[in-house]
Design an enzyme around this catalytic site. Structure first.
Site, PDB file in Angstrom:
ATOM      1  N   CYS A  67       9.255   7.552  -0.002  1.00  0.00           N
ATOM      2  CA  CYS A  67       9.503   8.802  -0.704  1.00  0.00           C
ATOM      3  C   CYS A  67      10.537   9.627   0.069  1.00  0.00           C
ATOM      4  O   CYS A  67      11.053   9.216   1.102  1.00  0.00           O
ATOM      5  CB  CYS A  67       8.204   9.564  -0.859  1.00  0.00           C
ATOM      6  SG  CYS A  67       7.440   9.971   0.706  1.00  0.00           S
ATOM      7  N   CYS A 100       3.889   9.848   5.581  1.00  0.00           N
ATOM      8  CA  CYS A 100       5.111   9.121   5.207  1.00  0.00           C
ATOM      9  C   CYS A 100       6.202   9.285   6.251  1.00  0.00           C
ATOM     10  O   CYS A 100       7.030   8.396   6.443  1.00  0.00           O
ATOM     11  CB  CYS A 100       5.666   9.612   3.865  1.00  0.00           C
ATOM     12  SG  CYS A 100       4.468  10.260   2.738  1.00  0.00           S
ATOM     13  N   CYS A 128       0.795  -1.214   0.000  1.00  0.00           N
ATOM     14  CA  CYS A 128       0.000   0.000   0.000  1.00  0.00           C
ATOM     15  C   CYS A 128       0.822   1.256   0.000  1.00  0.00           C
ATOM     16  O   CYS A 128       0.296   2.343  -0.095  1.00  0.00           O
ATOM     17  CB  CYS A 128      -0.878   0.011   1.217  1.00  0.00           C
ATOM     18  SG  CYS A 128       0.111  -0.023   2.648  1.00  0.00           S
ATOM     19  N   ASP A 131       4.542   3.369   1.480  1.00  0.00           N
ATOM     20  CA  ASP A 131       5.858   3.417   2.098  1.00  0.00           C
ATOM     21  C   ASP A 131       6.044   2.354   3.170  1.00  0.00           C
ATOM     22  O   ASP A 131       5.104   1.888   3.790  1.00  0.00           O
ATOM     23  CB  ASP A 131       6.076   4.803   2.732  1.00  0.00           C
ATOM     24  CG  ASP A 131       6.308   5.849   1.662  1.00  0.00           C
ATOM     25  OD1 ASP A 131       6.286   5.488   0.470  1.00  0.00           O
ATOM     26  OD2 ASP A 131       6.505   7.010   2.022  1.00  0.00           O
TER      27      ASP A 131
END
Lengths: 390, 219
Positions: free
Chosen positions: B70, B114, B43, B45
């Site tokens: 990311c 994230c 799904c 990170d």
């Protein structure tokens, strides 16, 4: 740091061609009047002639007559006009049922959702793992109440071309109107409305080195469509608002400048990107079809790494590309196209889209791939998934 | 004329970019005393944190991380490993997402999700260490609420959010060390196994849990 920016996101926007700007200039500085009737003043008559010539030459590219082409502000407006205009015109007599593909770009997808909220029943067609729509499902979903089918000519992210002829034949057999968003194929992949019975076609100048903010909607003669934006009587009372004559002239010039040789050159860059990435970098998969895709699009997933990390590293080295990763999008949602072709978030997470244009060269392809090879290696070094896979 | 390099308009601070370009403490510790894994590849990170802890002083002697994420995820994981190194586990546990973000000179608000993952990775590595070394001070009995909060770390790959918030979890029962979780998903679903594995791994780590039963809803 770098002496050059290599722009490989030509599906999003393109650099304007100078020749387009030159063609537009007189309509900003000399012939800036509104288009008037032949009983108006000279400058207005000249403006009208410029607009008509642009309309005629763009329409011819699709095999249409000039009267069937309406200028708009671009893809979004054209698709809104097609879906909302047709639904409004036929809902009393026929119904307001719509069929669209699951992987449409937002102008069609979100207009369909908006009509759904207003009471339309909308079916979202499935696509296969390469992005081609399920033709049997399409046939089975059409009912007497179906107002419009809207299926793109090619996909914005993975470049997959639909079998528009087969789709149009199904719709015409069942006597249902068909709209296609041809934003990513217009002038790049042939579409002739004389041979293929589509009723409405969305086109845009921004993907072919024309000005942004200009597009068109082909409306086959006799197609029921209501005006969806109120105002003046421009465009034969089909689209209200001051005509963007410099834009229309620029659009026509942009269309004129696209050649078969250029499209072949784009296809060579696409093929080189795909085969070199698959050869040189391990754990890469192609998204979409190897054969049935637009000449300018290559979309690949680099497994075990994340898209925004790759695009940021590429940006630092002077390359502009886009990704279907949720981290990159404004909505923080993973690409509905990659999910639509049966991919999971992991597949979207590491996907990159390269779209080529007039100002790219084969050297650009080699340069971006050699940078990318290093970047992917570096990011895989720190990826817990890559360590697991080895 | 636009030239690359002199015109970069990143939404990130120079410090974030520096940690993204050259992340610190990257890698894996094969003989880690504690490790934490947060997020899920299905799904989005994912971050893994590895610790070496001095058993006498509980000071974190070495720390490494891996990231499938990311720029915000990588930069936060990098800075947080720097902040935690040399601290006792009690102090390291107190490092907040806000402190890590401040240290980086700020992060775009939409990237919170994230970067929080990196902080959670550190905390779960510490918890793992504590559980393995009998350092969990009050061994709180596992209740429905404890299970629910653990399940907030199991992702729903269809939505990119956890299975609690996306209402995949319809029932939780805890009885004599046996946890029963009912999911609103048929066992034939493409993600059924991935979710089950992730869920079992998260709950089995609880000290008083003997067995985890996952029940799928058919039809």
């Amino acid at each position: 740091m770098f002496d050059k920016i290599t722009y490989l996101d030509n599906a999003a926007s393109t650099r304007l061609d100078e020749r387009v700007l030159e063609a537009m200039k007189p309509y900003f500085f000399d012939t800036y009047a509104v288009a008037t009737s032949e009983f108006g003043y000279s400058m207005g008559i000249d403006a009208k002639e410029g607009l008509m010539a642009a309309r005629g030459s763009i329409a011819r590219t699709l095999g249409a007559s000039a009267e069937e082409m309406v200028f708009t502000s671009g893809e979004t407006e054209s698709s809104n006009m097609a879906l909302k205009g047709v639904t409004a015109a036929v809902k009393k007599k026929k119904g307001s049922h719509l069929i669209v593909s699951r992987i449409e770009d937002f102008p069609v997808l979100n207009t369909a959702k908006s009509l759904e909220r207003q009471g339309s029943k909308v079916d979202y067609l499935n696509v296969d793992s390469e992005g081609a729509v399920d033709l049997e499902q399409l046939e089975s979903l059409i009912t007497k109440e179906t107002a419009l089918v809207s299926i793109q000519h090619a996909n914005q992210e993975i470049g997959t071309l639909q079998d528009i002829k087969a789709i149009a034949d199904i719709c015409s057999d069942k006597d249902v109107l068909l709209h296609t968003d041809a934003t990513h194929t217009f002038t790049r992949v042939p579409l002739d409305v004389k041979k293929i019975p589509v009723d409405l076609v969305t086109i845009s100048a921004h993907t072919i080195h024309g000005p942004r903010g200009v597009g068109g909607l082909y409306i086959r003669e006799g197609t029921p469509i209501e005006k969806w934006m109120d105002g003046g009587y421009q465009e034969s009372n089909r689209r209200a608002g001051l005509e963007n004559i410099p834009g229309a002239v620029g659009f026509a010039k942009a269309v004129e400048l696209v050649t078969p040789e250029e499209n072949a050159a784009l296809a060579r860059m696409r093929d080189h990107t795909i085969s070199k990435a698959l050869e040189d970098i391990p754990h890469v998969t192609l998204n979409g079809s190897r054969i049935s895709r637009t000449p300018q699009n290559a979309n690949l997933t680099f497994h075990y790494v994340e898209g925004e990390s790759m695009t940021l590293h590429l940006d630092m080295r002077g390359f502009a590309v886009s990704t279907g990763s949720a981290c990159f999008s404004r909505s923080l949602e993973a690409s509905h196209v990659i999910l639509g072709i049966g991919g999971d978030h992991e597949k979207a997470h590491g996907s990159l889209r390269f779209t080529f244009g007039r100002y790219n060269t084969m050297e650009d392809v080699d340069a971006v791939l050699s940078s990318l090879k290093e970047i992917v290696e570096k990011l895989r070094e720190i990826s817990p998934l890559y360590a697991k896979s080895r | 004329m636009l030239k690359a390099g002199d015109n970069l308009k990143f939404p990130y601070t120079e410090k974030v970019l520096e940690h993204f370009r050259n992340p610190k403490n990257v890698g894996k510790l094969e003989d880690a005393d504690g490790k934490g894994l947060e997020g899920s590849p299905a799904c989005g990170d994912m971050v893994a944190v590895y610790l070496k802890v001095d058993p006498k002083t509980t000071v974190i002697d070495d720390i490494k991380f891996e990231s499938y994420g990311c720029a915000s995820n990588i930069a936060t994981a990098s800075i947080i490993t720097e902040m935690a190194k040399g601290k006792t586990i009690a102090d390291a546990k107190k490092i907040t997402w806000q402190e890590a973000t401040d240290e980086l000179g700020g992060l775009p608000p939409v990237k919170r999700h994230c970067s929080v993952l990196a902080v959670e990775g550190l905390r779960s590595a510490i918890r793992d260490y504590e559980e393995k070394h009998g350092l969990v001070s009050e061994q709180e009995p596992t209740t429905e609420e404890v299970v629910r909060s653990r399940l907030k770390h199991v992702m729903n790959p269809m939505a990119g959010l956890d299975i609690v918030r996306t209402e995949l979890v319809t029932k939780i029962e805890v009885k004599e060390g046996i946890v029963r979780v009912v999911l609103d998903l048929p066992s034939s679903h493409q993600f059924a196994n991935a979710i089950k594995e992730d869920l079992v791994e998260k709950l089995e780590a609880l000290w008083d849990v003997k067995e985890v039963k996952v029940v799928f809803t058919e039809g």
